[in-house]
Design a protein around this motif. Structure first.
Motif: not given
Ligand SMILES: Nc1ncnc2c1ncn2[C@@H]1O[C@H](COP(=O)(O)OP(=O)(O)OP(=O)(O)O)[C@@H](O)[C@H]1O
Ligand SMILES: [Mg+2]
Length: 352
Positions: A58-59, A84-90, A108-109
């Motif tokens: 799961l994502d 920080r967390e969302l930046s890692e998610k393609s 990142g975002v």
């Protein structure tokens, strides 16, 4: 594959199978939009959540609420962790530029406006994903009521919410499920409760862990470790780690090292009580000394050390310590919930 790695486990190969709990958690994800994984410190909550979500493919977005600053927290503090967390998610980076108020840069975002509206419009885009709020009780320390965001997501967005908490009573105070005026009132939540391993399973964990390290510890050391660590998987891991990787072959020394860690965490947690700290410390001291203490034994000690204390003040202190998962209620009184913390309080905690 190594059980004694100290970080939370993420992969099935490193995860000692807590079958029943994993099944419960999977079932929760299947039947409910909101799953709460509860258990005292070091019972394995984070490992269980991460390993299972990875196994299911799961994502998810994992928000570690312990990273929030101490004191009162703001929406912007939560946004900093999310960035920080969302930046890692393609998958997120690819949708980010279509979200109003979000910038995608080389590192990142970034949320251009660090306010509630932007936070909500990002969370709305987690359709089909899992939002994990680890140690969710930390979100209580805010003037803004984050439980209303969770209730909004619950009602309007197709996202699964997973929260965890080691301060079990504080999680309940945050969610306020029984309070008709609270935002989450009436929403069914699926609870998964973790417990310590029983002795048999704890032994199996240690022996497999030692075998992975190629170390063959004396039988009596293992049995004594099982006596003192009470099946708490985090302490079993710490013991195995210290014994095999740090080469500390003395159980008493390992317990002492662990207790300093536990004490530090306790001191950190008591900081929110400010000048009230000595009273909390005195309560813990007498409970740890006696092993198990009644209300009046605690009161007598408290007043002998710090002078008169109103009855409801002591009741509040005890309620807070229980809700924090530091003390637990027994049939006749209170005890320190964690075996290593009990040792630490007895040996190192200073009242004044
Ligand atoms: N099922 C498991 N198999 C192997 N190691 C585990 C398992 N569960 C936990 N551990 C280990 O125990 C320790 C505590 O685990 P984890 O951080 O997942 O627990 P937690 O309940 O989230 O703890 P905390 O309350 O400190 O956040 C870590 O060192 C982790 O690697
Ligand atoms: Mg954790």
């Amino acid at each position: 594959m190594a059980y004694f790695d100290p970080e939370p486990k993420r992969r099935k190969e490193d995860f000692f199978d807590m079958e029943a709990e994993v099944e419960e958690f999977k079932r929760g994800l299947e039947v409910s939009k909101f799953v709460a994984v509860l258990g005292l410190r070091r019972y394995g909550k984070t490992s269980l959540i991460l390993t299972t979500l990875n196994e299911l493919g799961l994502d998810y977005v994992f928000v570690d609420c312990r990273l929030l600053p101490s004191g009162m927290i703001s929406v912007s503090d939560l946004i900093a962790i999310l960035e920080r967390e969302l930046s890692e998610k393609s998958w997120f980076r690819s949708i980010a530029s279509s979200i109003e108020g979000i910038e995608v840069g080389p590192i990142g975002v970034r949320f251009r406006r660090r306010d509630l509206n932007t936070l909500v419009s990002v969370l709305e885009r987690l359709e089909g994903k899992v939002l994990v709020l680890d140690e969710v009780q930390e979100l209580r320390r805010s003037r803004y009521r984050f439980d209303s965001v969770l209730a909004y997501l619950y009602d309007h967005v197709d996202v699964k919410i997973v929260v965890s908490g080691s301060q079990v009573g504080m999680v309940h105070r945050f969610l306020r499920l029984e309070d008709p005026s609270a935002p989450l009132y009436g929403r069914p939540i699926y609870f998964v409760r973790l417990r310590p391993l029983d002795r048999e399973r704890a032994r199996e964990f240690l022996l497999k862990g030692f075998a992975q390290e190629g170390v063959d510890p004396p039988r009596d050391v293992v049995e004594r470790a099982l006596d003192v660590l009470d099946g708490v998987i985090g302490w079993l891991t710490y013991f195995g780690y210290a014994y095999t990787r740090l080469g500390v072959r003395d159980l008493d020394r390992i317990v002492d090292m662990a207790s300093r860690l536990a004490l530090e965490e306790l001191e950190h947690a008591l900081r929110i009580y400010g000048v009230g700290r000595p009273r909390y410390a005195a309560v813990l001291k007498i409970v740890a000394e006696l092993g198990e203490a009644t209300w009046s034994e605690i009161m007598r000690f408290l007043e002998s050390r710090l002078g008169r204390v109103p009855r409801n003040t002591l009741s509040n202190i005890l309620r807070n310590l229980v809700d924090m998962g530091v003390l637990m209620k027994t049939s006749s009184g209170y005890r320190v919930a964690d075996p290593i913390l009990r040792y630490a309080v007895k040996k190192y905690l200073r009242i004044g």
